[in-house]
Design a protein around this motif. Structure first.
Motif, mmCIF file in Angstrom:
data_model
loop_
_atom_site.group_PDB
_atom_site.id
_atom_site.type_symbol
_atom_site.label_atom_id
_atom_site.label_comp_id
_atom_site.label_asym_id
_atom_site.label_seq_id
_atom_site.Cartn_x
_atom_site.Cartn_y
_atom_site.Cartn_z
ATOM 1 N N ASN A 197 0.773 -1.238 0.000
ATOM 2 C CA ASN A 197 0.000 0.000 0.000
ATOM 3 C C ASN A 197 0.808 1.293 0.000
ATOM 4 O O ASN A 197 0.277 2.342 -0.377
ATOM 5 N N ASP A 198 2.061 1.251 0.430
ATOM 6 C CA ASP A 198 2.831 2.497 0.498
ATOM 7 C C ASP A 198 3.253 2.974 -0.891
ATOM 8 O O ASP A 198 3.605 2.172 -1.761
ATOM 9 N N ILE A 199 3.214 4.293 -1.058
ATOM 10 C CA ILE A 199 3.691 4.942 -2.282
ATOM 11 C C ILE A 199 4.569 6.113 -1.862
ATOM 12 O O ILE A 199 4.116 7.035 -1.177
ATOM 13 N N MET A 200 5.819 6.056 -2.223
ATOM 14 C CA MET A 200 6.789 7.078 -1.831
ATOM 15 C C MET A 200 6.891 8.137 -2.931
ATOM 16 O O MET A 200 6.906 7.806 -4.115
ATOM 17 N N VAL A 201 6.949 9.402 -2.524
ATOM 18 C CA VAL A 201 7.043 10.518 -3.469
ATOM 19 C C VAL A 201 8.233 11.379 -3.064
ATOM 20 O O VAL A 201 8.339 11.791 -1.907
ATOM 21 N N SER A 202 9.127 11.667 -4.012
ATOM 22 C CA SER A 202 10.331 12.419 -3.660
ATOM 23 C C SER A 202 10.869 13.226 -4.829
ATOM 24 O O SER A 202 10.805 12.801 -5.980
ATOM 25 N N TRP A 203 11.416 14.394 -4.485
ATOM 26 C CA TRP A 203 12.161 15.206 -5.456
ATOM 27 C C TRP A 203 13.615 15.378 -4.988
ATOM 28 O O TRP A 203 14.383 16.100 -5.612
ATOM 29 N N LEU A 204 13.993 14.731 -3.887
ATOM 30 C CA LEU A 204 15.330 14.922 -3.319
ATOM 31 C C LEU A 204 16.407 14.457 -4.296
ATOM 32 O O LEU A 204 16.241 13.457 -4.993
ATOM 33 N N PRO A 205 17.542 15.162 -4.343
ATOM 34 C CA PRO A 205 18.598 14.802 -5.300
ATOM 35 C C PRO A 205 19.234 13.464 -4.970
ATOM 36 O O PRO A 205 19.393 13.104 -3.803
ATOM 37 N N MET A 206 19.629 12.756 -6.003
ATOM 38 C CA MET A 206 20.242 11.438 -5.818
ATOM 39 C C MET A 206 21.666 11.539 -5.282
ATOM 40 O O MET A 206 22.224 10.540 -4.823
ATOM 41 N N PHE A 207 22.277 12.726 -5.357
ATOM 42 C CA PHE A 207 23.626 12.839 -4.793
ATOM 43 C C PHE A 207 23.588 13.104 -3.297
ATOM 44 O O PHE A 207 24.625 13.161 -2.642
ATOM 45 N N HIS A 208 22.375 13.263 -2.732
ATOM 46 C CA HIS A 208 22.215 13.416 -1.285
ATOM 47 C C HIS A 208 21.803 12.072 -0.702
ATOM 48 O O HIS A 208 21.074 11.308 -1.328
ATOM 49 N N ASP A 209 22.271 11.757 0.522
ATOM 50 C CA ASP A 209 22.024 10.425 1.068
ATOM 51 C C ASP A 209 20.538 10.121 1.259
ATOM 52 O O ASP A 209 20.106 8.988 1.054
ATOM 53 N N MET A 210 19.737 11.127 1.622
ATOM 54 C CA MET A 210 18.309 10.872 1.772
ATOM 55 C C MET A 210 17.672 10.549 0.422
ATOM 56 O O MET A 210 16.812 9.676 0.313
ATOM 57 N N GLY A 211 18.112 11.246 -0.629
ATOM 58 C CA GLY A 211 17.575 10.980 -1.953
ATOM 59 C C GLY A 211 18.026 9.645 -2.506
ATOM 60 O O GLY A 211 17.241 8.927 -3.138
ATOM 61 N N MET A 212 19.289 9.285 -2.282
ATOM 62 C CA MET A 212 19.825 8.039 -2.818
ATOM 63 C C MET A 212 19.399 6.820 -1.996
ATOM 64 O O MET A 212 18.858 5.840 -2.526
ATOM 65 N N VAL A 213 19.650 6.883 -0.680
ATOM 66 C CA VAL A 213 19.374 5.716 0.163
ATOM 67 C C VAL A 213 17.897 5.656 0.545
ATOM 68 O O VAL A 213 17.224 4.643 0.336
#
Length: 555
Positions: A197-213
């Motif tokens: 049921n979960d759907i994750m939505v993100s615009w965080l950059p992939m070079f940042h750890d939150m965006g990548m990991v």
């Protein structure tokens, strides 16, 4: 084979046909299942191995589009290598300086290859001129798929995460396969991730750890639906974030303080109460410590009109040295603040509880208990453990904690003999929950008092004319008897001599009223000039240099 790669493979082969990732919103949306991402990654991995990539080789990635980055990163892991996301040049970057800084980074990680993707594929000539080996991501497709992953053990490096700051003096956190598996598993368990049921939505950059990991590796590893756009997409139209959550029925998202404040302002200006439906949101993670309660309130107040529950706010504590997350607040409890008396906190380093907000009271976000597999303790300057509600430096240890950095001078151990890593953060524990007060290097010491820069910054930001989230306290003459501080703010009033003078006086007065200490200087700069990290935090050291330059400038 590492447990992390095993998990990723099991997801691709078993549940990967149902869930996937949508990229290219809003103009050219494209969805691929995680099984399809895996098949593309196998092709790319086959090309990498055929091209000579060996087990444990370091591969640097320079690209912006998640549709390209995701399969390429998985391909490197399938080929047994490690991934480093390079700092990206901006339109104002001097490419000559950037190339030299990048060369230092590549030498530091002993990179064997740079993978180039849009929009940075045009930088190929710059890499060639500097003797940097590269391959275009678009040229890797179509190879014979890698039959089986190149096996690596738990200690093998998976991600070399560059720290925020100057790229001219780089440092990378070495995150092993074991670290990565331990952290993504602990996050999934504590956040109660639901693959159905979960759907994750993100615009965080992939070079940042939150965006990548957090917002690519986690959904890819466990098979959770993901909608991923770029920071440029968000900044070009912040309401896109709300639109994606609404249209895709998003349940999980994340951002730093400034983004929540920005979205809150934009939502408040929407006339149609039915423009968005944010009722599905259960986790809106904020890991920018200390969390800005005003930014959170602006976000929740504006979101309430569109059905968003305030309890979705999800405070957290994390850092690359712990792979990503260290503590999560209890689910669906929202932002809870710990109110403490300022005097004992500043003079005796004790977080004595206060009844609520008021004069002489400080507030800090409760960031929850440590994730499974983490030990957290507070120590004094001599490394002696502190007790409940006694402040000191936060130390961590556990399976998610990195063992070393890579620096330009060689590898550097991160842990002491007992496995403890010193975070550089000052905080305390209360009721088993972590509380962050600030960074040790940023604490201002005046007449024996420990004044946290965030208290100064929050006071300055209350003055009308100061841009929200764009005030910074700068420590001057640190460690000397003459230690002082200054305040730098952004304002649209910059350049208007009379208005600037009034604003400086108002900021100085409000800061004095709040912390009983007066700044030695207040500088007013135009909007968009304060230096920030990729996650939106103001870089205090760089801001200090900027202040010095400003004060030297002729009137």
């Amino acid at each position: 084979m590492s447990r992390f790669v095993e998990t990723m493979l099991a997801t691709a082969r078993n549940g990967g046909q149902r869930t996937g990732v949508t990229t290219g919103e809003p103009k050219n949306p494209m969805r691929r299942t995680w099984a399809e991402v895996h098949e593309t990654a196998r092709e790319l991995a086959g090309s990498l191995v055929a091209g000579g990539l060996a087990r444990h080789d370091a591969v640097a990635v320079l690209a912006a589009e998640p549709a390209e980055i995701g399969p390429a990163v998985q391909a490197v892991w399938l080929a047994g290598g490690s991934v480093t996301m390079l700092h990206q040049p901006t339109p104002r970057t001097d490419l000559g300086h950037w190339a030299q800084d990048t060369l230092r980074t590549l030498a530091m990680i002993d990179s064997k290859l740079v993978l180039l993707g849009a929009p940075f594929d045009q930088l190929a000539p710059v890499l060639e001129e500097n003797g940097i080996r590269y391959r275009q991501m678009k040229d890797l497709a179509g190879a014979e798929p890698l039959a089986e992953p190149v096996e690596v053990d738990e200690e093998a490096p998976a991600l070399l995460q560059l720290t925020s700051g100057s790229t001219a003096d780089p440092k990378a956190v070495v995150i092993s396969h074991g670290n990565l598996y331990a952290n993504v598993t602990a996050m999934a368990q504590t956040a109660e991730l639901d693959t159905e049921n979960d759907i994750m939505v993100s615009w965080l950059p992939m070079f940042h750890d939150m965006g990548m990991v957090g917002f690519f590796t986690v959904p890819m590893a466990f098979g959770i639906e993901l909608v991923k756009v770029t920071p440029v997409d968000f900044l070009s139209g912040p309401l896109l974030w709300a639109d994606l959550i609404s249209r895709h029925r998003g349940t999980i998202t994340a951002a730093p303080n400034f983004a929540y404040a920005l979205l809150g302002r934009r939502l408040a200006g929407v006339d149609d109460d039915n423009a968005y439906d944010l009722s599905t949101l259960r986790l809106a993670l904020n890991g920018a410590e200390p969390i800005d309660e005003k930014a959170v309130k602006a976000f929740t107040d504006a979101g309430a009109r569109f059905g968003m529950p305030a309890e979705c706010v999800f405070p957290a504590y994390g850092m690359a040295e712990g792979t990503l997350a260290i503590s999560f607040a209890p689910l669906f409890t929202g932002l809870n603040l710990d109110y403490v008396q300022a005097e004992p906190l500043e003079e005796h380093r004790i977080a004595e509880p206060a009844d609520g907000p008021g004069p002489g009271v400080r507030s800090f976000a409760l960031l929850g208990p440590p994730l499974p597999g983490f030990d957290v303790r507070i120590v004094d300057e001599d490394g002696n453990p502190r007790g409940e509600r006694e402040t000191g430096e936060i130390q961590i240890r556990g399976e998610s904690v990195t063992k070393k950095y890579l620096t330009v001078d060689g590898p550097l151990s991160t842990q002491d003999a007992d496995g403890w890593l010193s975070t550089g953060d000052i905080g305390y524990l209360t009721g088993g929950q972590v509380v962050i007060c600030g960074r040790a290097k940023d604490v201002i010491i005046l007449a024996g008092r420990n004044i946290y820069p965030t208290d100064i910054e929050q006071a300055a930001a209350e003055v009308e004319g100061v841009r929200a989230g764009n005030a910074v306290a700068v420590r001057l003459d640190a460690g000397s008897k003459r230690e002082r501080f200054a305040v730098v703010v952004e304002s649209k009033l910059a350049g208007d001599e009379a208005a600037e003078k009034t604003l400086r006086k108002q900021v100085a007065a409000r800061v004095f009223e709040s912390v009983n200490a007066r700044p030695s200087a207040v500088a007013v700069l135009p909007p968009g000039t304060l230096p920030k990290t990729p996650s939106g935090k103001v870089r205090r050291a760089a801001a200090g240099a900027q202040l010095a330059e400003h004060l030297r400038a002729p009137e």
